[in-house]
Scaffold this active site. Structure first.
Site, PDB file in Angstrom:
ATOM      1  N   ASP A   7       9.041 -48.771  27.918  1.00 53.22           N
ATOM      2  CA  ASP A   7       9.892 -49.356  26.874  1.00 53.22           C
ATOM      3  C   ASP A   7      10.340 -48.246  25.928  1.00 53.22           C
ATOM      4  O   ASP A   7       9.747 -47.163  25.901  1.00 53.22           O
ATOM      5  CB  ASP A   7       9.129 -50.436  26.089  1.00 53.22           C
ATOM      6  CG  ASP A   7      10.009 -51.073  25.004  1.00 53.22           C
ATOM      7  OD1 ASP A   7      11.163 -51.421  25.312  1.00 53.22           O
ATOM      8  OD2 ASP A   7       9.559 -51.192  23.855  1.00 53.22           O
ATOM      9  N   GLY A  40      18.772 -49.276  21.221  1.00 53.91           N
ATOM     10  CA  GLY A  40      19.778 -50.318  21.061  1.00 53.91           C
ATOM     11  C   GLY A  40      21.047 -49.906  20.337  1.00 53.91           C
ATOM     12  O   GLY A  40      22.043 -50.624  20.359  1.00 53.91           O
ATOM     13  N   THR A  72      17.451 -53.234  26.638  1.00 54.95           N
ATOM     14  CA  THR A  72      18.553 -52.289  26.501  1.00 54.95           C
ATOM     15  C   THR A  72      18.592 -51.360  27.723  1.00 54.95           C
ATOM     16  O   THR A  72      19.655 -51.144  28.321  1.00 54.95           O
ATOM     17  CB  THR A  72      18.376 -51.465  25.207  1.00 54.95           C
ATOM     18  OG1 THR A  72      18.156 -52.370  24.127  1.00 54.95           O
ATOM     19  CG2 THR A  72      19.582 -50.611  24.932  1.00 54.95           C
ATOM     20  N   CYS A 178      15.272 -59.187  23.925  1.00 52.85           N
ATOM     21  CA  CYS A 178      14.745 -57.939  23.374  1.00 52.85           C
ATOM     22  C   CYS A 178      13.236 -58.076  23.323  1.00 52.85           C
ATOM     23  O   CYS A 178      12.726 -59.145  22.931  1.00 52.85           O
ATOM     24  CB  CYS A 178      15.306 -57.700  21.974  1.00 52.85           C
ATOM     25  SG  CYS A 178      14.546 -56.274  21.163  1.00 52.85           S
ATOM     26  N   THR A 179      12.557 -57.007  23.707  1.00 55.93           N
ATOM     27  CA  THR A 179      11.096 -57.102  23.829  1.00 55.93           C
ATOM     28  C   THR A 179      10.374 -57.285  22.495  1.00 55.93           C
ATOM     29  O   THR A 179       9.211 -57.668  22.470  1.00 55.93           O
ATOM     30  CB  THR A 179      10.541 -55.854  24.536  1.00 55.93           C
ATOM     31  OG1 THR A 179      11.158 -54.718  23.947  1.00 55.93           O
ATOM     32  CG2 THR A 179      10.820 -55.901  26.006  1.00 55.93           C
TER      33      THR A 179
HETATM   34  N1  DGL Z   1      12.880 -52.493  23.337  1.00 49.98           N
HETATM   35  C1  DGL Z   1      14.275 -52.650  23.002  1.00 49.98           C
HETATM   36  C2  DGL Z   1      14.882 -53.802  23.797  1.00 49.98           C
HETATM   37  O1  DGL Z   1      14.186 -54.605  24.389  1.00 49.98           O
HETATM   38  C3  DGL Z   1      14.472 -52.882  21.526  1.00 49.98           C
HETATM   39  C4  DGL Z   1      14.279 -51.656  20.661  1.00 49.98           C
HETATM   40  C5  DGL Z   1      15.365 -50.608  20.818  1.00 49.98           C
HETATM   41  O2  DGL Z   1      16.483 -50.759  20.303  1.00 49.98           O
HETATM   42  O3  DGL Z   1      15.078 -49.600  21.468  1.00 49.98           O
HETATM   43  O4  DGL Z   1      16.081 -53.897  23.865  1.00 49.98           O
END
Ligand code: DGL
Length: 254
Positions: A7, A40, A72, A178-179
């Protein structure tokens, strides 16, 4: 069975938690790119480059399969990863879409995510081709709220209201694209009463059942590209207990 989970930061730990709950014996290596989060707000080419570098790190740890636990990165880099890597690669978008299609009765589905995820159109394409109407909203303030541990309370409620008012009454199912967002699920569900809220991490863990064997020594290695200020708090907060964290050295340049 050794599973690699990647991630952009700590949000993917929600996916790790769901995977571990379902496959408790499997060995897991997690990499969070905390030195370069957030993804993001970045361009596609940068997201693809960062994701490839992180995937290579996990491949060097000899994982049997890779989970891209970042919407993302899944939206922008999954195809490239599948071409470049010789191990199976799974993203979080397909399982979330599948679960939303199973749940929706009205055929009106909402998707919330980072600006880059919404801009990519990845969710919209998959949902529209299945014949449902899609309502999207980028919620950029949700990630910093979670990173500050503000998962409930007045501030969180007003941000939820700010972003989700325009979806209220239009949808019967909402994908948390989004996680970080599963940590805000309670406030989101309270605000959108009666709407099915799809947590892609659960959907993903379930979808792996024909690829993952629940075998191994239950080991857990957590790597991050920067041991940033809030990291330990966030890891404990999401996983619910203290776990050792390590610095991933080497290949990462901004
Ligand atoms: N982990 C990202 C997602 O799931 C969110 C955080 C980011 O912007 O990197 O999109």
């Amino acid at each position: 069975m050794k599973i690699g989970i990647f991630d952009s930061g700590v949000g993917g730990l929600t996916v790790l938690k769901a995977v571990r709950r379902r496959y408790p014996r499997a060995d897991i290596v997690y990499l969070g790119d905390t030195a370069r989060v957030p993804y993001g707000i970045r361009s596609k080419s940068t997201i693809v480059r960062f994701t490839l570098e992180c995937a290579e790190f996990l491949v060097s740890k000899e994982v049997d399969l890779l989970i891209v636990a970042c919407n993302t990165a899944s939206a922008h880099a999954l195809d490239v990863l599948r071409k470049e890597l010789s191990i199976p690669v799974f993203g979080v978008i397909e399982p979330g879409v599948k679960e939303a299609l199973r749940l929706t009765k009205s055929g009106n589905v909402g998707v919330i995510g980072t600006s880059a995820t919404i801009r990519s159109g990845a969710y919209q394409r998959k949902l529209s081709s299945a014949g449902v109407r899609v309502f999207t909203k980028a919620c950029p303030l949700f990630v910093p709220l979670v990173e500050e541990g503000l998962v409930e309370g007045d501030i969180t409620r007003s941000v939820v209201e700010h972003y989700l008012s325009e979806l209220k009454g239009k949808i019967d199912t909402l994908i948390l694209g989004c996680t970080h967002y599963p940590l805000l699920k309670k406030e989101i569900e309270n605000f959108l009463r009666g709407v099915n809220v799809v947590d892609s991490s659960e959907a993903l863990a379930l979808s792996l059942s024909s690829f993952v064997r629940d075998e191994g020594s239950s080991s857990l290695e957590l790597y991050f590209t920067d041991l940033s200020q809030n990291l330990e708090f966030m890891v404990n907060f999401i996983l619910g207990k203290g776990e050792g964290i390590r610095l991933a050295r080497g290949v990462f340049a901004t």
